[in-house]
Design a protein around this motif. Structure first.
Motif, short mmCIF file in Angstrom:
data_model
loop_
_atom_site.label_atom_id
_atom_site.label_comp_id
_atom_site.label_asym_id
_atom_site.label_seq_id
_atom_site.Cartn_x
_atom_site.Cartn_y
_atom_site.Cartn_z
N PHE A 109 0.87 -1.09 0.08
CA PHE A 109 0.01 -0.01 0.05
C PHE A 109 0.96 1.36 0.07
CE2 PHE A 109 -2.38 3.55 1.74
CZ PHE A 109 -3.75 3.30 1.28
N GLU A 110 0.86 1.80 -1.03
CA GLU A 110 1.75 3.26 -1.02
C GLU A 110 0.85 4.44 -1.32
OE1 GLU A 110 5.23 2.64 -3.68
OE2 GLU A 110 3.86 1.15 -4.46
N SER A 111 1.13 5.57 -0.72
CA SER A 111 0.38 6.78 -0.87
C SER A 111 1.48 7.98 -1.02
CB SER A 111 -0.48 6.94 0.40
OG SER A 111 0.21 7.23 1.76
N VAL A 112 0.86 9.05 -1.84
CA VAL A 112 1.54 9.98 -2.03
C VAL A 112 0.54 11.17 -1.48
CG1 VAL A 112 2.47 11.75 -3.79
CG2 VAL A 112 2.77 9.41 -4.12
N LYS A 113 1.22 12.19 -0.54
CA LYS A 113 0.31 13.00 0.13
C LYS A 113 0.25 14.24 -1.30
CE LYS A 113 -1.55 15.59 3.31
NZ LYS A 113 -2.64 16.35 2.89
N LEU A 114 -0.49 15.14 -1.18
CA LEU A 114 -0.76 16.16 -2.19
C LEU A 114 -1.19 17.43 -1.37
CD1 LEU A 114 -2.46 14.33 -4.89
CD2 LEU A 114 0.03 14.88 -4.88
N TYR A 115 -0.78 18.52 -1.85
CA TYR A 115 -1.20 19.82 -1.00
C TYR A 115 -1.83 20.85 -1.95
CZ TYR A 115 2.08 17.51 2.35
OH TYR A 115 2.66 16.78 3.17
N PRO A 116 -2.50 21.87 -1.31
CA PRO A 116 -3.37 22.58 -2.20
C PRO A 116 -2.11 23.56 -3.07
CG PRO A 116 -4.14 22.62 -0.02
CD PRO A 116 -3.02 21.64 0.05
N GLU A 117 -2.63 24.02 -4.16
CA GLU A 117 -1.89 24.72 -5.17
C GLU A 117 -0.51 23.84 -5.83
OE1 GLU A 117 -0.95 28.68 -3.03
OE2 GLU A 117 -3.04 28.93 -3.07
N SER A 118 -0.70 22.67 -5.81
CA SER A 118 0.42 21.94 -6.35
C SER A 118 -0.36 21.26 -7.64
CB SER A 118 1.01 20.89 -5.30
OG SER A 118 0.22 19.91 -4.80
N SER A 119 0.55 20.61 -8.38
CA SER A 119 0.03 19.86 -9.39
C SER A 119 -0.39 18.31 -8.88
CB SER A 119 0.80 19.84 -10.53
OG SER A 119 2.00 19.03 -10.16
N ILE A 120 -1.31 17.87 -9.72
CA ILE A 120 -1.77 16.39 -9.40
C ILE A 120 -0.73 15.40 -10.37
CG2 ILE A 120 -3.55 14.61 -8.91
CD1 ILE A 120 -5.40 17.01 -8.61
#
Length: 146
Positions: A109-120
Motif C-alpha cells: 500500500f503506497e500513498s503520496v500526500k498532495l497539497y493545495p496549489e500543487s499539481s496532481i
C-alpha cells in the motif's frame, strides 16, 4: 496498585466508552481489503488492513466508502515503462483539493500526500494489478482498478 479497567477487560478506552468491542476476525490482514480514514478537522490520513477504531482530534472516524469517479474526479493512468503515471484535472485550491493518491496491490500500500496549489502528478512503480484511491476533501474517496 489498582489495575486499569481497560487492562482487566482487555479493551481499548474508546471501545470501553462506546460499548462496542472491535474484533478483527481476519488475522491475516488482507491488504486488498484496506480501510482508509481521513480526519475532517486536521486532514490526517489513516490506513488499516482490517476493522479498527480510529480517532483523531477527539472524533471517532468511520472508514471511508470508495466510489467510482465521476467526470469531475476522473483519473488518468498511463503505464510508462515500469511506472504508472497518474494525473487528475481537478482544482487544487486551499478550499478544494485532492489530498492524496494511493496504489494498493496484494502486497503493498503506497500513498503520496498532495497539497493545495500543487499539481496532481504522481508516479508509482508498477507492481501488477491493483486499485488506485484518491481523496477529494469535498467529495470523498474514489477508486479505480488498474
Amino acid at each position: 496498585m489498582i489495575e486499569p479497567l481497560t487492562n482487566i477487560l482487555q479493551v481499548s478506552l474508546p471501545e470501553l466508552l462506546s460499548g462496542e468491542q472491535i474484533i478483527n476476525t481476519n488475522r491475516s490482514a488482507n491488504i486488498l481489503k484496506s480501510n482508509l480514514y481521513v480526519c475532517p478537522i486536521c486532514g490526517n490520513i489513516f490506513h488499516s488492513t482490517g476493522p479498527a477504531m480510529i480517532s483523531c482530534c477527539g472524533v471517532t472516524l468511520p472508514a471511508l466508502e470508495a466510489e467510482q469517479a465521476d467526470e469531475e474526479h476522473e483519473i488518468k493512468c498511463e503505464k510508462i515503462e515500469d511506472e504508472f503515471f497518474i494525473s487528475i484535472q481537478h482544482p487544487m485550491t486551499k478550499e478544494h483539493y485532492i489530498s492524496f493518491v494511493a496504489y494498493c496491490t496484494g502486497e503493498r500500500f503506497e500513498s503520496v500526500k498532495l497539497y493545495p496549489e500543487s499539481s496532481i502528478e504522481v508516479r508509482f512503480f508498477s507492481r501488477g494489478h491493483g486499485t488506485l484511491y484518491w481523496y477529494c476533501n469535498h467529495h470523498g474517496l474514489f477508486k479505480k482498478r488498474i
